[in-house]
Design a protein around this motif. Structure first.
Motif, short mmCIF file in Angstrom:
data_model
loop_
_atom_site.label_atom_id
_atom_site.label_comp_id
_atom_site.label_asym_id
_atom_site.label_seq_id
_atom_site.Cartn_x
_atom_site.Cartn_y
_atom_site.Cartn_z
N UNK A 22 12.93 -60.10 -29.10
CA UNK A 22 12.54 -58.89 -28.37
C UNK A 22 13.82 -58.12 -28.05
N UNK A 23 13.80 -56.83 -28.35
CA UNK A 23 14.97 -56.00 -28.04
C UNK A 23 14.68 -55.23 -26.75
N UNK A 24 15.53 -55.42 -25.76
CA UNK A 24 15.34 -54.71 -24.49
C UNK A 24 16.57 -53.83 -24.22
N UNK A 25 16.30 -52.56 -24.13
CA UNK A 25 17.37 -51.60 -23.84
C UNK A 25 17.06 -50.98 -22.48
N UNK A 26 17.98 -51.16 -21.53
CA UNK A 26 17.70 -50.70 -20.17
C UNK A 26 18.73 -49.69 -19.68
N UNK A 27 18.27 -48.49 -19.50
CA UNK A 27 19.05 -47.45 -18.82
C UNK A 27 20.50 -47.33 -19.33
N UNK A 28 20.64 -47.23 -20.66
CA UNK A 28 22.01 -47.19 -21.20
C UNK A 28 22.56 -45.76 -21.24
N UNK A 29 23.86 -45.69 -20.99
CA UNK A 29 24.58 -44.42 -21.05
C UNK A 29 25.74 -44.57 -22.04
N UNK A 30 25.97 -43.54 -22.83
CA UNK A 30 27.14 -43.55 -23.72
C UNK A 30 27.67 -42.12 -23.86
N UNK A 31 28.93 -41.96 -23.58
CA UNK A 31 29.56 -40.64 -23.70
C UNK A 31 30.78 -40.73 -24.60
N UNK A 32 31.09 -39.62 -25.26
CA UNK A 32 32.35 -39.50 -26.01
C UNK A 32 33.10 -38.34 -25.38
N UNK B 259 21.67 -40.80 -22.25
CA UNK B 259 21.61 -40.57 -20.80
C UNK B 259 20.50 -41.41 -20.16
N UNK B 260 20.77 -42.68 -19.95
CA UNK B 260 19.76 -43.52 -19.29
C UNK B 260 18.59 -43.86 -20.19
N UNK B 261 18.89 -44.19 -21.43
CA UNK B 261 17.83 -44.49 -22.40
C UNK B 261 17.31 -45.92 -22.19
N UNK C 86 27.27 -47.87 -19.50
CA UNK C 86 26.54 -48.62 -18.47
C UNK C 86 25.16 -48.95 -19.00
N UNK C 87 24.44 -49.79 -18.26
CA UNK C 87 23.13 -50.23 -18.71
C UNK C 87 23.23 -51.59 -19.38
N UNK C 88 22.17 -51.99 -20.04
CA UNK C 88 22.14 -53.33 -20.64
C UNK C 88 21.29 -53.33 -21.92
N UNK C 89 21.79 -54.06 -22.91
CA UNK C 89 21.01 -54.29 -24.14
C UNK C 89 20.93 -55.79 -24.33
N UNK D 223 24.38 -57.84 -25.32
CA UNK D 223 25.38 -57.32 -26.27
C UNK D 223 26.79 -57.43 -25.69
N UNK D 224 26.88 -57.51 -24.34
CA UNK D 224 28.19 -57.57 -23.70
C UNK D 224 28.75 -58.98 -23.64
N UNK D 225 27.91 -59.97 -23.92
CA UNK D 225 28.32 -61.37 -23.79
C UNK D 225 29.16 -61.78 -25.00
N UNK D 226 30.48 -61.70 -24.86
CA UNK D 226 31.39 -61.97 -25.99
C UNK D 226 31.30 -63.42 -26.45
N UNK D 227 30.95 -64.34 -25.52
CA UNK D 227 30.90 -65.76 -25.90
C UNK D 227 29.74 -66.03 -26.87
N UNK D 228 28.74 -65.12 -26.89
CA UNK D 228 27.60 -65.34 -27.78
C UNK D 228 27.50 -64.22 -28.83
N UNK D 229 28.62 -63.55 -29.07
CA UNK D 229 28.56 -62.38 -29.96
C UNK D 229 28.15 -62.77 -31.39
#
Lengths: 252, 255
Positions: A4-14, A21-23, A58-61, A68-74
């Motif tokens: 299951x892919x869960x994307x919660x309130x993610x923000x990404x800017x360049x 914006x909070x996708x 910010x946010x979480x996938x 996705x941020x957990x480098x130990x399980x990348x």
């Protein structure tokens, strides 16, 4: 939870450009999900955030509970995915079979396959996507766009992914080849029984490949549903997108 | 004016920081597995074997021109007898490594930057990441290893050809006796002259591969971006070679 892919309130800017914006989005196991949106709305950025190529601000996938941020399980995280890139991303310096073999060698290291087994899997997958054995030893640059797409798909499915990602799968292809590729993708996903996520701006591709569609606008999910409900969904942008897509189809 | 100068200084420092971090990561990847031996071999052939003709041609012309210039200069104070020694030292210590380095930089640094820049544009580097392949280990380390191993071999060959070029001009055009020229060359041969040149060559190889890879990785998207990256790679690696040459010469032969 599985795949299951869960994307919660993610923000990404360049820099000053806010792309996402909070996708938020949830994709179920074995679902064929399509993300639809205008060019430049952040579809490909979302895909690269999902793959960890771009770091989210910010946010979480999470995928099957792994962040996705957990480098130990990348490695475990990345092994779930395989992607068919918009431009195919076949390695120029390798032949078709070397491209597929390389993918297997890198992604299925834990299986300790022999060179003979790797060769056999690569050959099987190339033939499975409708290419002939004469393409084994030619370089990607020597093939047509449709053949390259098939070879890239062979590389993508050879690594036994749990989630297949397709980035604009018909871009740069003529309508007939595009249709053949769409059929091939649908059959592949169905036969493998896996989750798929397709990024496209083409409503016809979305209609053909999706169980559900998410329409993105201004860096957020504007609407989620079935393509047949898009025409009168109550969202002005989605209805406009639907009308515009059909006007283009009618003009063609 | 001061603000502009400050911005420029900060931008330069940031760039130096980025290059240093990139090179440090590249060097680390050269010593940590996995090692992609097939890629290393491919680049050894590409950098070494295919650069041989251009390096050989450069060396022979440099050797010939050096002998002619020395003849003209040395006849002014009746020191023509020293030509063989000067050609030998000039080629092995300085001109062999520097000219070979600059020629390989022109040929390979641009090629490396263009290849990696194109891979970036066509998402091949992203494809590596999705396969859990570290792009530094797959793209940077093999090129650095290949260049550092190959350049000394190329320069050794360039040394031989360059000295031969000087010998040909001296004995055919300038009427030097073959025996005495060869004897003078043999008598004044010192192993350190050649070895110092080979150390320099390895350092130049490092400069060529590192700057080529850095500018490839940092290239902007599009044909223009890749074009700019190739130009920057050649300029940076040539400056790197000349700066390294001075530093190493000071280290090896300085007071």
């Amino acid at each position: 939870m599985k795949n299951t892919i869960t994307i919660e309130n993610i923000h990404k800017s360049f820099g000053k450009l806010h792309v996402l914006n909070g996708l938020s989005l949830n994709i179920e196991n074995k679902e064929a999900h399509v993300i639809l949106g205008q060019s430049g709305c952040g579809k490909s950025v979302l895909l690269k955030c999902l793959l960890g190529i771009f770091e989210i601000d910010s946010g979480e996938i999470t995928v099957s509970g792994i962040s996705v941020k957990d480098k130990s399980q990348s490695k475990e995280y990345m092994q779930k995915f395989s992607i068919l890139f918009q431009g195919n991303a076949l390695f120029d310096s390798m032949t078709v079979i070397e491209n597929v073999e390389f993918g297997i060698k890198q992604s299925l290291k834990h299986k300790h396959l022999s060179d003979k087994e790797i060769r056999s899997i690569a050959e099987e997958k190339i033939l499975a996507v409708g290419l002939q054995d004469r393409v084994f030893d030619i370089y990607p640059a020597e093939m047509s766009g449709g053949m390259q797409k098939r070879a890239a798909l062979a590389r993508a499915i050879a690594v036994e992914p749990e989630i297949l990602l397709f980035d604009e799968p018909t871009s740069g292809l003529d309508p007939i080849t595009g249709g053949l590729i769409c059929n091939l993708l649908k059959d592949t996903v169905k036969n493998l029984g896996i989750t798929s996520l397709t990024i496209t701006h083409d409503l016809r591709v979305a209609e053909f490949l999706s169980d559900r569609v998410s329409v993105i606008n201004k860096g957020q999910v504007a609407w989620i549903g079935h393509t047949k409900d898009m025409k009168k969904c109550g969202n002005e942008f989605v209805e406009e997108f639907y009308r515009a897509s059909n006007v283009i189809s009618a003009r063609k | 004016m001061i603000a502009t100068l400050g911005e420029y200084t900060l931008a330069s420092l940031r760039e130096i920081g980025r290059i240093s971090a990139f090179i440090a990561n590249g060097v680390k990847c050269c010593f940590t597995p996995p090692f992609y031996f097939k890629e290393i071999l491919r680049h050894i052939i590409s950098i070494g074997f295919y650069s041989l003709p251009i390096v050989g041609l450069t060396a022979i012309f440099v050797g010939m021109a050096l002998a002619l210039q020395m003849h003209v200069g040395f006849t002014r104070f009746n020191a023509e007898g020293a030509i063989a020694t000067v050609v030998l030292i000039g080629i092995t210590r300085e001109l062999g490594p520097v000219f070979a380095g600059l020629m390989v930089a022109g040929r390979m640094s641009s090629s490396i930057a263009a290849e990696i820049g194109s891979m970036k544009v066509s998402e091949q580097i992203d494809a590596l990441v999705t396969m859990s392949v570290d792009p530094y280990k797959f793209l940077v380390a093999p090129r650095i290893i290949a260049a550092v191993l190959t350049m000394p071999i190329l320069v050794f060959i360039a040394d031989i050809i360059g000295v031969m070029g000087g010998f040909l001009v001296a004995t055919t055009l300038l009427d030097y006796s073959t025996g005495s020229y060869l004897a003078q060359t043999a008598n004044n041969f010192e192993l350190w002259d050649v070895l110092s040149g080979l150390f320099k060559a390895a350092a130049f190889g490092f400069s060529i591969a590192s700057f080529g890879c850095y500018h490839g990785f940092s290239s902007d998207l599009g044909a223009r971006g890749v074009g700019r990256a190739t130009t920057s790679a050649v300029v940076a690696s040539c400056i790197g070679i000349l700066a390294l040459n001075y530093i190493l010469t000071t280290l090896f032969f300085g007071a």
